[in-house]
Scaffold this motif. Sequence first.
Motif, PDB file in Angstrom:
ATOM      1  N   UNK A  36       9.494   8.106  -3.673  1.00 22.27           N
ATOM      2  CA  UNK A  36       9.827   7.411  -2.432  1.00 22.27           C
ATOM      3  C   UNK A  36      10.415   6.048  -2.797  1.00 22.27           C
ATOM      4  N   UNK A  37      11.684   6.055  -3.140  1.00 19.77           N
ATOM      5  CA  UNK A  37      12.326   4.886  -3.732  1.00 19.77           C
ATOM      6  C   UNK A  37      12.452   3.713  -2.760  1.00 19.77           C
ATOM      7  N   UNK A  38      12.485   3.994  -1.465  1.00 10.54           N
ATOM      8  CA  UNK A  38      12.777   2.955  -0.480  1.00 10.54           C
ATOM      9  C   UNK A  38      11.525   2.303   0.101  1.00 10.54           C
ATOM     10  N   UNK A  39      10.349   2.757  -0.288  1.00 12.83           N
ATOM     11  CA  UNK A  39       9.128   2.220   0.308  1.00 12.83           C
ATOM     12  C   UNK A  39       8.618   1.016  -0.491  1.00 12.83           C
ATOM     13  N   UNK A  40       8.123  -0.005   0.206  1.00 17.36           N
ATOM     14  CA  UNK A  40       7.612  -1.195  -0.489  1.00 17.36           C
ATOM     15  C   UNK A  40       6.261  -0.918  -1.134  1.00 17.36           C
ATOM     16  N   UNK A  41       5.930  -1.663  -2.181  1.00 16.63           N
ATOM     17  CA  UNK A  41       4.616  -1.482  -2.807  1.00 16.63           C
ATOM     18  C   UNK A  41       3.509  -2.087  -1.950  1.00 16.63           C
ATOM     19  N   UNK A  42       2.348  -1.469  -1.998  1.00 14.33           N
ATOM     20  CA  UNK A  42       1.167  -1.991  -1.310  1.00 14.33           C
ATOM     21  C   UNK A  42       0.426  -2.951  -2.230  1.00 14.33           C
ATOM     22  N   UNK A  43      -0.106  -4.010  -1.651  1.00 10.90           N
ATOM     23  CA  UNK A  43      -1.018  -4.880  -2.398  1.00 10.90           C
ATOM     24  C   UNK A  43      -2.328  -5.012  -1.647  1.00 10.90           C
ATOM     25  N   UNK A  44      -3.416  -4.594  -2.306  1.00 13.13           N
ATOM     26  CA  UNK A  44      -4.767  -4.842  -1.818  1.00 13.13           C
ATOM     27  C   UNK A  44      -5.442  -5.828  -2.769  1.00 13.13           C
ATOM     28  N   UNK A  45      -6.362  -6.616  -2.271  1.00 14.67           N
ATOM     29  CA  UNK A  45      -7.058  -7.561  -3.144  1.00 14.67           C
ATOM     30  C   UNK A  45      -7.906  -6.801  -4.159  1.00 14.67           C
ATOM     31  N   UNK A  46      -8.043  -7.334  -5.367  1.00 10.28           N
ATOM     32  CA  UNK A  46      -8.906  -6.682  -6.366  1.00 10.28           C
ATOM     33  C   UNK A  46     -10.326  -6.465  -5.865  1.00 10.28           C
ATOM     34  N   UNK A  47     -10.835  -7.399  -5.048  1.00 12.44           N
ATOM     35  CA  UNK A  47     -12.206  -7.229  -4.540  1.00 12.44           C
ATOM     36  C   UNK A  47     -12.306  -6.024  -3.605  1.00 12.44           C
ATOM     37  N   UNK A  48     -11.250  -5.751  -2.839  1.00 13.54           N
ATOM     38  CA  UNK A  48     -11.255  -4.576  -1.966  1.00 13.54           C
ATOM     39  C   UNK A  48     -11.270  -3.294  -2.790  1.00 13.54           C
ATOM     40  N   UNK A  49     -10.471  -3.263  -3.853  1.00 12.93           N
ATOM     41  CA  UNK A  49     -10.424  -2.080  -4.703  1.00 12.93           C
ATOM     42  C   UNK A  49     -11.752  -1.885  -5.426  1.00 12.93           C
ATOM     43  N   UNK A  50     -12.363  -2.976  -5.859  1.00 16.12           N
ATOM     44  CA  UNK A  50     -13.680  -2.878  -6.499  1.00 16.12           C
ATOM     45  C   UNK A  50     -14.719  -2.363  -5.519  1.00 16.12           C
ATOM     46  N   UNK A  51     -14.665  -2.870  -4.290  1.00 19.93           N
ATOM     47  CA  UNK A  51     -15.626  -2.436  -3.293  1.00 19.93           C
ATOM     48  C   UNK A  51     -15.506  -0.964  -2.956  1.00 19.93           C
ATOM     49  N   UNK A  52     -14.292  -0.456  -2.932  1.00 17.17           N
ATOM     50  CA  UNK A  52     -14.092   0.969  -2.662  1.00 17.17           C
ATOM     51  C   UNK A  52     -14.727   1.842  -3.726  1.00 17.17           C
TER      52      UNK A  52
END
Length: 484
Positions: A36-52
Motif C-alpha cells: 500500500x504505497x500511498x498510505x501514511x505510516x502510523x505512529x503510536x507511542x512506545x508506552x501504548x505498544x508496551x501496554x498492548x
Amino acid sequence: MSDSDHHGMHSFEGKNVLCSHHSFEKESFGRFGRMFRDLPPLYNTPSALSGLGKIKGPMDGGNTPKFTDSVPLGMVFFGQFIDHDITFDTTTSFSSINNPNEIENSRSANLDLDSVFGGGPEDDPFLYQRREEGFYLLTALSNNNMDQNKATEKHDLQRNGKGTAVIGDPRNDENRVISQMQLALVRFYNANYKMLKDANSGYSPEHLYEEARKITTWHYQWVVVNEFLPIMCGKYLVADILGNGRKFYEPLYSAFIPVEFSVAAFRFGHTMIAQDLKLQLDGVTKSIFSTEFGKGFTRITSSDQAIEWDAFFDFGTDFQKAEKLDTTLAPILLELPFVTSGKADDKSLATRNFRRGQSFLLPSGENVARYMHREEDEIEQVVDFVHNKISTHDIDLSAGIPLWYYILAEAEVVGRQDSGSQFSSGEGLGPVGGRIVAEVLIGLLELDRDSFLGNNRDWVPTHGKEGVFTMKDLMEKADEAYDL
C-alpha cells in the motif's frame, strides 16, 4: 544459543532498508517493498505498544486456551515453514529506520523449497549423497549422525559432530515440529527421486534431481493453495482471488515481499499456538519451550521428542486444534523464557511485533481496510472492539490501530469467510488479513515461471487420489523414504 535464533526474534535489515518512503517506487525481485504505497505510516507511542503487549495486558490470553473448531495445529507450523521458505534476513535492529540501500533476502521469495534444497547438489553438496549413489538429500539415517542411536536417527535431520543440523535454512531446526517437517519434505523428495530412478534407469542423477525437485515443489505448492490458504484465509476468498484476480498485490516490475504481509498479516500464527501441546496423540502435554518440544537446535535424544503427524494434521482421527485466531497470545509468549534481556518489552513477542511494525512505517489497520474498500460499518465494529478491549488498560490508540493488531481483531470480530454470507469468527483471518496473505502467496506463485501456477495450470498432483493432495498424503509418502 542467542535470543535471535528463535522464530519471531530475527531482525530484518532488508525490510527496514527497502521500505523507507524513498525505496518503493520500483521493486527488486525477491526483496522487500510495500503493498500500500500511498498510505501514511502510523505512529503510536512506545508506552501504548508496551501496554498492548505486556503480561496481564489486553493481549494476555490467560491459562485457559480457546481452541478453533476446524484448524489443525500443524497448519500453524506449516505457516512458519512457508515463512522460512520465502524470507530470511537477520542483520539489523527493529529499533531504527535505515537508509534505503538494497539488502538481499537470503531466501528466493519463491515457494521453491530452497530452504530444503539449498543451492542444489552442485552448490551445496553437503546436503546430498554422492553422485554415484544418486542425489538423495541426507538425513540422520543416511548421514550416520555422531553419538545418535538408530531409534532416534530415524526422526532427525543430518547433523555435524557438534549436533548442528546441516540443512538449507538453520531456522528449520528451532523446534521439534518444524525440524521434523523439514525432515518430512526431505524424505518426500527422496521418495520422489527413488520413484523416478526406478522408472527411468537411463536418467542421469542431474536429470533425476531436477525432475524430483519439481515434483516435490509442485506438490508442496498445491498444499499451500488448496489446503493451507482455504483453512487460514477462507475458501470463498481464495476462490475469488483465483477466479477474479489479485486486487492489491500488484508488483510493478517483479515479485517482492510486502512488509504489510511479512511484518503484520503473516504473523497471525503467533495467536494460534497454545502454551502446552502434545507431540504424539497419546503423549504427555508439554510446554512449547520444553526440552522435548521447543528449545531446538539440538539432536533428538529420545522417542518422546518424535512427532506423530496424525496429532497435528487431519488423518481422519482426533487431531490437535490450533488456538483461536484472536487478539490474545499464550502468556508464555508475552514473557519469553529464552530472552536474556531484563526489559519486559524485549521479552514480549507481541510488543516486539508492534515495535517492528512501527520501525517499518506500516500504515494503520483502519487505513488499510478503507483502502481495500471494506464497509465502514465493519471497520467501526473492529475499531470499537479494540477500543473497548483497551479501555481499562490506559492505552491510547487514538492515532490508529497497529496493522497486526487490527488484523487479529478483525479475525476475532468478523472471522474467516467460508461462503458469500458465512463468516467463522476466530477460525481464520478476516477480509483484510486474509486477502493480504492469500494475494501475496498466490501472487508469488503466479509470478514464478517455475511454479505450477506460473508454468502449467493444468497440472494435477501425481500423489494423493483423484486430484486431491493434502498434508496427510505428503506425510504418508514421506514415510516410504524412512530407509533411504
